[in-house]
Motif scaffolding. Sequence first.
Motif, PDB file in Angstrom:
ATOM      1  N   HIS A 278       1.906   6.703  -6.804  1.00 17.94           N
ATOM      2  CA  HIS A 278       0.815   7.265  -7.598  1.00 17.94           C
ATOM      3  C   HIS A 278       0.188   8.533  -7.025  1.00 17.94           C
ATOM      4  O   HIS A 278      -0.381   9.323  -7.779  1.00 17.94           O
TER       5      HIS A 278
ATOM      6  N   ALA B 295      -1.880   2.345 -12.737  1.00 15.35           N
ATOM      7  CA  ALA B 295      -2.605   2.225 -11.472  1.00 15.35           C
ATOM      8  C   ALA B 295      -3.899   1.442 -11.701  1.00 15.35           C
ATOM      9  O   ALA B 295      -4.505   1.527 -12.768  1.00 15.35           O
TER      10      ALA B 295
ATOM     11  N   THR C  45      -7.828   1.276  -6.658  1.00 13.01           N
ATOM     12  CA  THR C  45      -7.710   0.266  -5.605  1.00 13.01           C
ATOM     13  C   THR C  45      -6.242  -0.094  -5.464  1.00 13.01           C
ATOM     14  O   THR C  45      -5.571  -0.383  -6.451  1.00 13.01           O
ATOM     15  N   ASP C  46      -5.750  -0.060  -4.226  1.00 15.57           N
ATOM     16  CA  ASP C  46      -4.350  -0.394  -3.992  1.00 15.57           C
ATOM     17  C   ASP C  46      -4.189  -1.910  -3.909  1.00 15.57           C
ATOM     18  O   ASP C  46      -5.181  -2.645  -3.947  1.00 15.57           O
TER      19      ASP C  46
ATOM     20  N   PHE D 296       2.184   1.931  -3.472  1.00 18.58           N
ATOM     21  CA  PHE D 296       1.104   2.442  -4.307  1.00 18.58           C
ATOM     22  C   PHE D 296       0.865   3.928  -4.016  1.00 18.58           C
ATOM     23  O   PHE D 296       0.806   4.756  -4.930  1.00 18.58           O
ATOM     24  N   LEU D 297       0.730   4.285  -2.759  1.00 17.01           N
ATOM     25  CA  LEU D 297       0.409   5.666  -2.384  1.00 17.01           C
ATOM     26  C   LEU D 297       1.570   6.623  -2.629  1.00 17.01           C
ATOM     27  O   LEU D 297       1.352   7.780  -2.995  1.00 17.01           O
TER      28      LEU D 297
ATOM     29  N   SER E  61       0.838  -1.205   0.000  1.00 18.00           N
ATOM     30  CA  SER E  61       0.000   0.000   0.000  1.00 18.00           C
ATOM     31  C   SER E  61       0.869   1.248   0.000  1.00 18.00           C
ATOM     32  O   SER E  61       0.565   2.232  -0.679  1.00 18.00           O
ATOM     33  N   SER E  62       1.954   1.234   0.750  1.00 26.42           N
ATOM     34  CA  SER E  62       2.858   2.383   0.802  1.00 26.42           C
ATOM     35  C   SER E  62       3.450   2.662  -0.578  1.00 26.42           C
ATOM     36  O   SER E  62       3.497   3.813  -1.024  1.00 26.42           O
TER      37      SER E  62
END
Length: 126
Positions: free
Chosen positions: A25, A89, A108-109, A21-22, A18-19
Motif C-alpha cells: 500500500h 487498506a 492501521t496495518d 501491508f507497507l 506489516s511488511s
Amino acid sequence: MNIVSSAVSLTVGDPAASSRFLTSHLGFRQILTGEGFIALGRDDAAVDLLLMERDPERWRPDQGLTEVIVVFTVTGLAAEYERLRGEGATITIPLRREPWGELMVQLTDPNGVAIQLTEWISPITG
C-alpha cells in the motif's frame, strides 16, 4: 552532528504481515531480512522502518504499550486516499481537513500499527 538517515523500529506480533501491508500500500521495499526482523526502505526521503518480532518471553502486557503513530508527509493525498480505499487498506480515520492546514488520513496495518498520511495545505480562514 549530521544525521544521514533515520529509522523507526516497531515491535509487532507478525513482521511479515506489516511488511506486506507497507510494501503493497505505501511503496516500501524490503532491504534486509533476518530472524525476527524485516527492514523496509524507500528511494525517497521517507524514514526507514524496522519491523521487529515481539519476543513473548520479554514482552509483558502488564507493562503497557506506548501508542506509536508513523507519520509520512505526502503530496496528492486525496488521490492516494482513493487508491488505498480501492485496494482495501484498513482506513481508521477517513480523509479529513483540519482547520490549521492539514489534510490527513490514518491507516492501521495488520499488527495495529497506526500510519498517518498528512499533506500540508492552506489553513481554513473564517
